[in-house]
Design a protein around this motif. Sequence first.
Motif, PDB file in Angstrom:
ATOM      1  N   HIS A   1       0.831  -1.198   0.000  1.00  0.00           N
ATOM      2  CA  HIS A   1       0.000   0.000   0.000  1.00  0.00           C
ATOM      3  C   HIS A   1       0.868   1.252   0.000  1.00  0.00           C
ATOM      4  O   HIS A   1       1.980   1.272   0.543  1.00  0.00           O
ATOM      5  N   THR A   2       0.368   2.302  -0.582  1.00  0.00           N
ATOM      6  CA  THR A   2       1.056   3.589  -0.597  1.00  0.00           C
ATOM      7  C   THR A   2       1.254   4.095   0.831  1.00  0.00           C
ATOM      8  O   THR A   2       0.341   4.052   1.652  1.00  0.00           O
TER       9      THR A   2
ATOM     10  N   SER B   1       3.045   2.875   3.313  1.00  0.00           N
ATOM     11  CA  SER B   1       2.901   1.836   4.341  1.00  0.00           C
ATOM     12  C   SER B   1       4.196   1.491   5.050  1.00  0.00           C
ATOM     13  O   SER B   1       4.181   0.752   6.035  1.00  0.00           O
TER      14      SER B   1
END
Length: 511
Positions: free
Chosen positions: A359-360, A362
């Motif tokens: 995920h961006t 993360s």
Amino acid sequence: MTGSSSSHVAEGTPSDDGLGPRTAAMLAFGSSAAVLVVEIVALRLLAPYLGLTLETSTMVIGIALTAIAVGSWLGGRVADQVNPRRLLGPALGVSGAVVALTPAVLRATAEWAPAMLLLIASLTILVPGALLSAVTPIVTKLRLTSLAETGTVVGRLSGVGTVGAIAGTVLTGFVLVSRLPVSGILIGLGTLLVAGSGLVEWRRRRWNSTPALALAVLAGGLAVMAAPGGCDTETKYHCVRVVADPDRGSGRTLVLDGVRHSYVDIDDPTFLKFTYVRAIASVADAAFPEGEPLAAYHVGGGGLTFPRYLAATRPGTRSLVSEIDSGVVRVNRDQLGLRSQAGIDIRVEDGRLGLRRLHTGSCDLVIGDAFGGVSVPWHLTTMEAMTDIRRVLKQNGLYVANLIDHGGLAFARAEVATLSETFEQVALVGEPAALGLDPNAAPEGGNMVVVASDRPIDLRAVQKRLDARRTGWKIAAGDDLTAWTGDAQPLSDDYAPVDQLLQPYSPRDSR
């Protein structure tokens, strides 16, 4: 009637030579498959000594293609001059004997006469490859009984041979290498070829050399047991050895294809032997408050030295590791003391694909330490890969990567240029000579650690940690690093000649 009589070929019919269409197809299929098995497995045998580089792969493929061309040409030419029925048995039998002897011969040559390795390796691919490639034109000659069906016979056997080559490639890459040692694959293939030779000659009842070739295969099998350079474990990608440290009872070195990749202290994960690992730890410890748990992603696993270090020094840290070789993961569990350690999650996958799954924003920390042989896989070095790493990092996140280069350090300069195009802050840690900070010493290369972030990097704090760990390394950043990088061209998915940029080295250089 003249036209009718001229349409027949002088050679005998299938009933005369005993070579029916199915037998011909089996010979074309099997011999073509065997050529590709030898080609793929040769790469595995040479990797510990020459490295698994683009140059090594190109060399092996080139030799194999040369063997196919020479064998096809000579096989057809000789079949026109000699009774082709006399050629099949020797071609299969001699190639089988050479294939079975190849593992012992290559490993012995690499250890005792390394200057001869390229020549011997070329011959062990060229000789069986040419002999096996000659089988298809030979059986084609035997199957041709009428000019009216020349196209059909040639096309059919050529197609069957191509399908055999595909089958040999797929079988080796997806099944054999993952289940059998490379020596076992070649000895088994040699046995099958000699057995096929014996069967062909038994039907002719004219050739008595099969027992001698069978003895050569047996000798190859026995020689492998005594040949140097064996592996503790052969995985899909590596020849793996685990070497105990004579000076430290719980110390283990993970050796992949002859290169020392990781050092692990099974009882004390905070003990870091390799200098580059101490440098990575120094950067991470200077960037984040002591003991603070992190969300870390590791591109490449090896011996999992740094994930273990983070778990021990920063309880609660979550380390996700992308390691492409499932065999290396098994070695960690079976021989390097990796138990169900909290906070370390290993995924068997390619690092570039693993990045896409994150995920961006993360990760606090991304560690790049993936190597194919002695070089970073090119697709993990490009601006596109770095952009994806930047995406998964938090606002104050940090990317730290291990680099290896020698000579003019062309690859290291290109990678620094690539990171400078992607991140706002970049620094390089290494030997003063390698960084151009010692005018009295010529750079020898080796390991360097590159650091990249969009936040300021506390260079003084990092240097203090490096000094405390007695690395002897220094930091280059700002104008000094810009001058060091020079006009190096950034790497991209469209242009990343990593193997060509890397300078010559010894495959036994430690990391």
